[in-house]
Design a protein around this motif. Structure first.
Motif, PDB file in Angstrom:
ATOM      1  N   ASP A   4     -48.342  57.697 124.641  1.00 21.45           N
ATOM      2  CA  ASP A   4     -49.191  56.626 125.146  1.00 21.45           C
ATOM      3  C   ASP A   4     -48.852  56.322 126.390  1.00 21.45           C
ATOM      4  OD1 ASP A   4     -50.441  57.109 122.671  1.00 21.45           O
ATOM      5  OD2 ASP A   4     -49.585  55.212 121.751  1.00 21.45           O
ATOM      6  N   ILE A   5     -49.889  56.072 127.200  1.00 17.50           N
ATOM      7  CA  ILE A   5     -49.513  55.635 128.524  1.00 17.50           C
ATOM      8  C   ILE A   5     -49.804  54.250 128.474  1.00 17.50           C
ATOM      9  CG2 ILE A   5     -50.502  55.470 131.078  1.00 17.50           C
ATOM     10  CD1 ILE A   5     -49.417  57.837 130.374  1.00 17.50           C
ATOM     11  N   ASN A   6     -48.898  53.427 128.931  1.00 15.82           N
ATOM     12  CA  ASN A   6     -49.005  51.920 129.125  1.00 15.82           C
ATOM     13  C   ASN A   6     -48.309  51.292 130.248  1.00 15.82           C
ATOM     14  OD1 ASN A   6     -46.125  51.437 128.595  1.00 15.82           O
ATOM     15  ND2 ASN A   6     -46.469  52.148 126.380  1.00 15.82           N
ATOM     16  N   GLN A   7     -48.701  49.980 130.475  1.00 17.45           N
ATOM     17  CA  GLN A   7     -47.832  49.314 131.660  1.00 17.45           C
ATOM     18  C   GLN A   7     -46.805  49.768 131.896  1.00 17.45           C
ATOM     19  OE1 GLN A   7     -50.207  47.762 133.753  1.00 17.45           O
ATOM     20  NE2 GLN A   7     -48.511  48.297 135.282  1.00 17.45           N
ATOM     21  N   SER A   8     -45.687  50.077 130.898  1.00 18.94           N
ATOM     22  CA  SER A   8     -44.134  50.159 131.311  1.00 18.94           C
ATOM     23  C   SER A   8     -43.827  51.477 131.382  1.00 18.94           C
ATOM     24  CB  SER A   8     -43.652  49.586 129.770  1.00 18.94           C
ATOM     25  OG  SER A   8     -43.710  50.365 128.736  1.00 18.94           O
ATOM     26  N   ASN A   9     -44.800  52.461 131.255  1.00 23.75           N
ATOM     27  CA  ASN A   9     -44.478  53.920 131.885  1.00 23.75           C
ATOM     28  C   ASN A   9     -45.397  54.508 132.665  1.00 23.75           C
ATOM     29  OD1 ASN A   9     -46.670  54.730 130.032  1.00 23.75           O
ATOM     30  ND2 ASN A   9     -45.317  55.486 128.255  1.00 23.75           N
ATOM     31  N   LEU A  10     -46.747  53.635 133.000  1.00 25.03           N
ATOM     32  CA  LEU A  10     -47.388  54.045 133.986  1.00 25.03           C
ATOM     33  C   LEU A  10     -46.720  54.625 135.435  1.00 25.03           C
ATOM     34  CD1 LEU A  10     -50.288  54.492 134.631  1.00 25.03           C
ATOM     35  CD2 LEU A  10     -50.483  52.102 135.461  1.00 25.03           C
ATOM     36  N   LEU A  12     -44.648  56.357 135.913  1.00 21.80           N
ATOM     37  CA  LEU A  12     -44.306  57.786 135.983  1.00 21.80           C
ATOM     38  C   LEU A  12     -45.531  58.693 136.426  1.00 21.80           C
ATOM     39  CD1 LEU A  12     -42.545  58.015 132.336  1.00 21.80           C
ATOM     40  CD2 LEU A  12     -41.527  58.087 134.629  1.00 21.80           C
ATOM     41  N   LEU A  13     -46.617  58.333 136.322  1.00 25.85           N
ATOM     42  CA  LEU A  13     -47.944  59.048 136.880  1.00 25.85           C
ATOM     43  C   LEU A  13     -48.106  58.858 138.302  1.00 25.85           C
ATOM     44  CD1 LEU A  13     -50.290  58.383 133.951  1.00 25.85           C
ATOM     45  CD2 LEU A  13     -49.033  60.621 134.307  1.00 25.85           C
ATOM     46  N   LEU A  14     -47.715  57.596 138.717  1.00 22.71           N
ATOM     47  CA  LEU A  14     -48.184  57.115 140.078  1.00 22.71           C
ATOM     48  C   LEU A  14     -47.895  58.024 141.311  1.00 22.71           C
ATOM     49  CD1 LEU A  14     -48.078  53.366 139.878  1.00 22.71           C
ATOM     50  CD2 LEU A  14     -49.988  54.959 139.503  1.00 22.71           C
ATOM     51  N   PRO A  15     -46.556  58.474 141.266  1.00 20.92           N
ATOM     52  CA  PRO A  15     -46.182  59.413 142.324  1.00 20.92           C
ATOM     53  C   PRO A  15     -46.845  60.640 142.737  1.00 20.92           C
ATOM     54  CG  PRO A  15     -44.083  58.576 141.231  1.00 20.92           C
ATOM     55  CD  PRO A  15     -45.363  58.182 140.327  1.00 20.92           C
ATOM     56  N   SER A  16     -47.301  61.419 141.668  1.00 25.29           N
ATOM     57  CA  SER A  16     -48.314  62.539 141.746  1.00 25.29           C
ATOM     58  C   SER A  16     -49.463  62.233 142.494  1.00 25.29           C
ATOM     59  CB  SER A  16     -48.400  63.395 140.738  1.00 25.29           C
ATOM     60  OG  SER A  16     -49.057  62.641 139.495  1.00 25.29           O
ATOM     61  N   LEU A  49     -54.759  51.317 140.495  1.00 22.78           N
ATOM     62  CA  LEU A  49     -54.066  52.401 139.979  1.00 22.78           C
ATOM     63  C   LEU A  49     -52.984  51.681 139.477  1.00 22.78           C
ATOM     64  CD1 LEU A  49     -54.178  55.458 139.858  1.00 22.78           C
ATOM     65  CD2 LEU A  49     -52.960  55.459 141.833  1.00 22.78           C
ATOM     66  N   GLU A  50     -52.006  50.876 139.916  1.00 23.26           N
ATOM     67  CA  GLU A  50     -51.043  50.297 139.014  1.00 23.26           C
ATOM     68  C   GLU A  50     -51.025  49.589 137.934  1.00 23.26           C
ATOM     69  OE1 GLU A  50     -48.286  48.463 141.900  1.00 23.26           O
ATOM     70  OE2 GLU A  50     -49.739  47.088 142.535  1.00 23.26           O
ATOM     71  N   ASN A  51     -52.367  48.995 137.708  1.00 23.97           N
ATOM     72  CA  ASN A  51     -52.678  48.356 136.497  1.00 23.97           C
ATOM     73  C   ASN A  51     -53.368  49.393 135.522  1.00 23.97           C
ATOM     74  OD1 ASN A  51     -53.770  46.645 134.562  1.00 23.97           O
ATOM     75  ND2 ASN A  51     -55.272  45.515 136.061  1.00 23.97           N
ATOM     76  N   GLU A  52     -52.499  49.379 134.295  1.00 21.30           N
ATOM     77  CA  GLU A  52     -53.096  50.262 133.359  1.00 21.30           C
ATOM     78  C   GLU A  52     -54.421  49.855 132.700  1.00 21.30           C
ATOM     79  OE1 GLU A  52     -53.576  52.157 129.647  1.00 21.30           O
ATOM     80  OE2 GLU A  52     -52.911  49.957 129.643  1.00 21.30           O
ATOM     81  N   ASP A  53     -54.531  48.692 132.651  1.00 18.35           N
ATOM     82  CA  ASP A  53     -55.719  47.976 131.990  1.00 18.35           C
ATOM     83  C   ASP A  53     -57.076  48.470 132.952  1.00 18.35           C
ATOM     84  OD1 ASP A  53     -54.437  46.616 130.057  1.00 18.35           O
ATOM     85  OD2 ASP A  53     -54.407  44.889 131.159  1.00 18.35           O
ATOM     86  N   SER A  54     -56.924  48.942 134.001  1.00 14.22           N
ATOM     87  CA  SER A  54     -58.187  49.396 134.903  1.00 14.22           C
ATOM     88  C   SER A  54     -58.417  50.657 134.468  1.00 14.22           C
ATOM     89  CB  SER A  54     -57.728  49.216 136.190  1.00 14.22           C
ATOM     90  OG  SER A  54     -57.018  50.223 136.656  1.00 14.22           O
ATOM     91  N   LYS A  55     -57.422  51.566 133.849  1.00 14.63           N
ATOM     92  CA  LYS A  55     -57.557  53.014 133.407  1.00 14.63           C
ATOM     93  C   LYS A  55     -57.810  53.782 134.661  1.00 14.63           C
ATOM     94  CE  LYS A  55     -56.902  52.041 129.146  1.00 14.63           C
ATOM     95  NZ  LYS A  55     -55.654  51.990 128.664  1.00 14.63           N
ATOM     96  N   THR A  56     -57.586  53.473 135.873  1.00 13.53           N
ATOM     97  CA  THR A  56     -58.034  53.957 137.186  1.00 13.53           C
ATOM     98  C   THR A  56     -57.009  55.377 137.030  1.00 13.53           C
ATOM     99  OG1 THR A  56     -58.436  52.007 138.252  1.00 13.53           O
ATOM    100  CG2 THR A  56     -58.041  54.006 139.678  1.00 13.53           C
TER     101      THR A  56
END
Length: 71
Positions: A4-10, A12-16, A49-56
């Motif tokens: 699951d993607i959550n705020q603590s592992n998000l 990992l997706l941001l660099p790409s 984007l860095e806020n998981e709640d936005s689902k951006t």
């Protein structure tokens, strides 16, 4: 193992996502990579984007670039 993607592992997706946006900005605006990164990291789009709640983070590079261009 949690997939699951959550705020603590998000993070990992941001660099790409940032890399795609950087490529698009440098090509479209003919600016340096550093200037593109400054623009991205200071944008409202990145804040979302860095806020998981936005689902951006679900969005692809074109949609994110459009968001960035419209802010």
């Amino acid at each position: 193992m949690s997939l699951d993607i959550n705020q603590s592992n998000l993070y990992l997706l941001l660099p790409s996502k940032v890399a795609w946006l950087t490529d698009m900005l440098t090509e479209d605006k003919s600016i340096s990579i550093v200037d593109a990164l400054k623009e991205i990291y200071s944008s409202e789009t990145y804040q979302q984007l860095e806020n998981e709640d936005s689902k951006t983070w679900h969005l692809g590079p074109v949609a994110l670039y459009q968001m960035l261009a419209n802010t």
